[in-house]
Enzyme design. Structure first.
Site, PDB file in Angstrom:
ATOM      1  N   LYS A  49     -17.188  24.118  62.253  1.00 51.23           N
ATOM      2  CA  LYS A  49     -15.801  24.036  62.701  1.00 51.23           C
ATOM      3  C   LYS A  49     -14.881  24.229  61.498  1.00 51.23           C
ATOM      4  O   LYS A  49     -15.165  23.688  60.414  1.00 51.23           O
ATOM      5  CB  LYS A  49     -15.555  22.667  63.359  1.00 51.23           C
ATOM      6  CG  LYS A  49     -14.177  22.522  63.990  1.00 51.23           C
ATOM      7  CD  LYS A  49     -14.003  21.155  64.685  1.00 51.23           C
ATOM      8  CE  LYS A  49     -12.656  21.042  65.389  1.00 51.23           C
ATOM      9  NZ  LYS A  49     -12.464  19.753  66.088  1.00 51.23           N
ATOM     10  N   SER A  89     -10.731  20.026  71.006  1.00 55.72           N
ATOM     11  CA  SER A  89     -10.357  21.030  70.042  1.00 55.72           C
ATOM     12  C   SER A  89     -11.552  21.814  69.478  1.00 55.72           C
ATOM     13  O   SER A  89     -11.363  22.887  68.910  1.00 55.72           O
ATOM     14  CB  SER A  89      -9.613  20.377  68.875  1.00 55.72           C
ATOM     15  OG  SER A  89     -10.465  19.515  68.147  1.00 55.72           O
ATOM     16  N   SER A 103     -12.581  15.531  71.358  1.00 58.61           N
ATOM     17  CA  SER A 103     -12.780  16.936  70.983  1.00 58.61           C
ATOM     18  C   SER A 103     -14.216  17.379  70.763  1.00 58.61           C
ATOM     19  O   SER A 103     -14.458  18.566  70.592  1.00 58.61           O
ATOM     20  CB  SER A 103     -11.986  17.254  69.724  1.00 58.61           C
ATOM     21  OG  SER A 103     -10.650  17.470  70.071  1.00 58.61           O
TER      22      SER A 103
HETATM   23  N1  GLN Z   1      -7.193  16.411  73.088  1.00 59.37           N
HETATM   24  C1  GLN Z   1      -6.878  15.330  72.207  1.00 59.37           C
HETATM   25  C2  GLN Z   1      -5.635  15.673  71.426  1.00 59.37           C
HETATM   26  O1  GLN Z   1      -5.112  16.708  71.626  1.00 59.37           O
HETATM   27  C3  GLN Z   1      -8.025  15.012  71.301  1.00 59.37           C
HETATM   28  C4  GLN Z   1      -8.217  16.006  70.234  1.00 59.37           C
HETATM   29  C5  GLN Z   1      -9.346  15.645  69.314  1.00 59.37           C
HETATM   30  O2  GLN Z   1     -10.216  14.860  69.672  1.00 59.37           O
HETATM   31  N2  GLN Z   1      -9.296  16.190  68.106  1.00 59.37           N
HETATM   32  O3  GLN Z   1      -5.184  14.927  70.627  1.00 59.37           O
END
Ligand code: GLN
Length: 522
Positions: A95, A186, A210
């Protein structure tokens, strides 16, 4: 398992072998390398080819084939000397939130364009020390803010999965919107790459879901470890008290193998625990006999789709059939988790993102003075969602609102943590919930008018980050349109082993869910 890659020009045989080599699980590839059925270079070349043929998915933002081949060669030398390490010769995707020395690291943002870290994150350093091979950097929502990979400055990732009967292919004209599906976010690039066989496993991070949500959307396995299990050093920060790295892999065993290598004590991250890393793979196959699994009634949220409800009941039945005791439990503060998360996470983000000023890293837009330089750089460098989070975060931390929002959110966080503590104190070993409220949705389908629509995706996952607990998403079936659905197992702090044991029971019971058709192949 595939035979040895034969030299020669039989194109069809070669294509089959690329497919065979990339369709191995990580554990199978490890065994094949050890048995010398194929070499690390052959395995790596097959993956490089698969990555090149799958550019339509936009899963990788940076391919590093030369580096991959050099790493594979070094692996071969160690294998020849009998010095193979746990992940020797295993091609992985990383990532783009993990700093990789000398390899551009952008966190999905324009503001980090051109940033080549002078250091390696602890997680990736651990993987390379264990012999793994880097195929490249994976697309993601900008600064890990999002649930669909649509906030990436490098354009969305397209899910390898399609709704049944939808005929959209790489060569099909027309807009991506409304036809292609999101892989979740994400860590959308990580999930898509694992599901489409563009790496044997990938690193990912999870601040509010995410790792687990994209894993659920793509029929892959993802685990967010306990806060403090994996070092955050060298991982671009989003919300430091919630961020935790973990793997996305094709099955539970592979996730266990990956986590063992990713995790380590680390003096460079003071929140990282100084505890030995267990052999997680040994927990796979341990079963759930005698374990107490909690079913939290508050997760039966209003408007829950009957499909998700059935999936959850099915998962419960599987665990019961494998010898677990099922008990209903209560986590009364669940309904406050999402609003509290969307105060705590932006607050921490606004502070963490203050460092991107155009002076130290990446992009710089010149101005007549330093203030204008900051303003222009941040205006040009950050995307809409990131700006929204910075504004929310700055607002909830400002004098006059701090007590009303931030302090209240922290109090709720404590209550959520206590809910879990009480359940575990009653003898419950793990908790079973759905991973997401629905299957994957279409690109452009959600959140453009109302961001809260997108935030609702995290309803089952954010509590786990707020409480600092481990959570595993495991595929459990397909919806009516043929799309993967996942279940979530939540564990006690530092008891990832029970999650791997119970996750394997669900994986075995669900059977191998279908694979996406390789429609994207160039
Ligand atoms: N979808 C959540 C956010 O937008 C979690 C994102 C994540 O876990 N990095 O904050």
């Amino acid at each position: 398992m595939g035979g040895r890659v034969k030299p020669g020009h039989d194109a069809e045989a070669e294509i089959r072998t690329v497919t065979e080599l990339t369709h191995l699980t990580l554990a199978e590839a490890r065994d094949g390398l050890k048995a010398k059925t194929f070499s690390a270079t052959e395995l790596t070349k097959a993956h490089i080819q698969a990555v090149e043929q799958a550019r339509a998915l936009n899963a990788y933002v940076r391919e590093t084939p030369d580096q991959a081949l050099a790493m594979a060669k070094a692996s071969e030398e160690r294998i020849a000397k009998g010095e193979a390490r746990p992940l020797e010769g295993i091609p992985l995707g990383i990532k783009d939130l993990f700093c990789t020395e000398g390899v551009e690291t952008t966190a999905g943002s324009n503001i980090l364009k051109g940033f080549k870290p002078p250091y390696e994150s602890t997680v990736t350093r651990n993987l390379w020390n264990d012999g793994a091979v880097m195929l490249g950097k994976l697309n993601m929502d900008e600064f890990a803010m999002g649930s669909s990979n649509e906030t990436s400055a490098f354009k969305p990732v397209v899910s390898p999965w399609r709704r049944e009967g939808s005929n959209v292919g790489a060569g099909t004209s027309g807009s991506i919107e409304g036809t292609h599906l999101v892989p979740g976010g994400s860590s959308g690039g990580s999930a898509a790459a694992v599901a489409a066989h563009l790496c044997l496993a990938a690193t990912a991070t999870d601040t509010g879901g995410s790792i687990r949500q994209p894993a659920a959307f793509t029929g892959t396995v993802g685990i967010k470890p306990t806060y403090g299990r994996v070092s955050r050093w060298g991982t671009v920060a989003f919300a430091s008290s919630l961020d935790q790295a973990g793997p996305i892999a094709r099955n539970v065993r592979d996730a266990a193998i990956m986590l063992r290598s990713m995790a380590s004590p680390d003096a460079k991250d003071t929140t990282c625990v100084d505890m030995p890393v267990p052999d997680y793979e040994a927990a796979v196959g341990r079963g759930v006999k005698g374990l107490k699994i909690g079913i939290p009634k508050e997760y039966r949220v209003d408007g829950m789709s009957p499909e998700i409800e059935t999936l959850w009941e099915q998962g419960t039945a599987w665990l019961r059939a494998a010898g677990a005791e099922i008990v209903e439990v209560s986590l009364p503060h669940t309904k406050y988790a999402l609003p509290a998360y969307y105060i705590v996470a932006p607050a921490e983000a606004s502070s963490n993102l203050a460092r991107y000023d155009g002076v130290r890293y990446g992009l710089r837009e010149n101005g007549k003075d330093i203030v204008e330089l900051y303003e222009k750089t941040r205006a040009a460098g950050f995307g809409r969602e990131v700006k929204r989070r910075i504004m929310i975060g700055t607002y909830v931390l400002s004098a006059g609102y701090y007590d009303a929002y931030y302090v209240r959110a922290q109090q709720i966080r404590t209550l959520i943590k206590r809910d879990f503590e009480e359940v575990y104190a009653s003898g419950v070993d793990a908790i079973l919930t759905p991973a997401t409220p629905s299957a994957a949705f279409g690109i452009g389908e959600k959140g453009s008018g109302d961001p809260v629509e997108m935030y609702l995706n995290d309803i089952f996952t954010v509590t786990v980050n707020m409480a600092g607990l481990p959570g595993l998403a495991v595929p459990a079936g397909l919806d009516a349109q043929g799309l993967p659905l996942g279940l979530q197992l939540i564990g006690r702090a530092f008891d990832e082993e029970t999650l791997f044991a119970a996750g394997q029971v669900i994986e075995d019971a669900a059977g191998r869910i279908a694979l996406p058709q390789a429609w994207w192949k160039a």
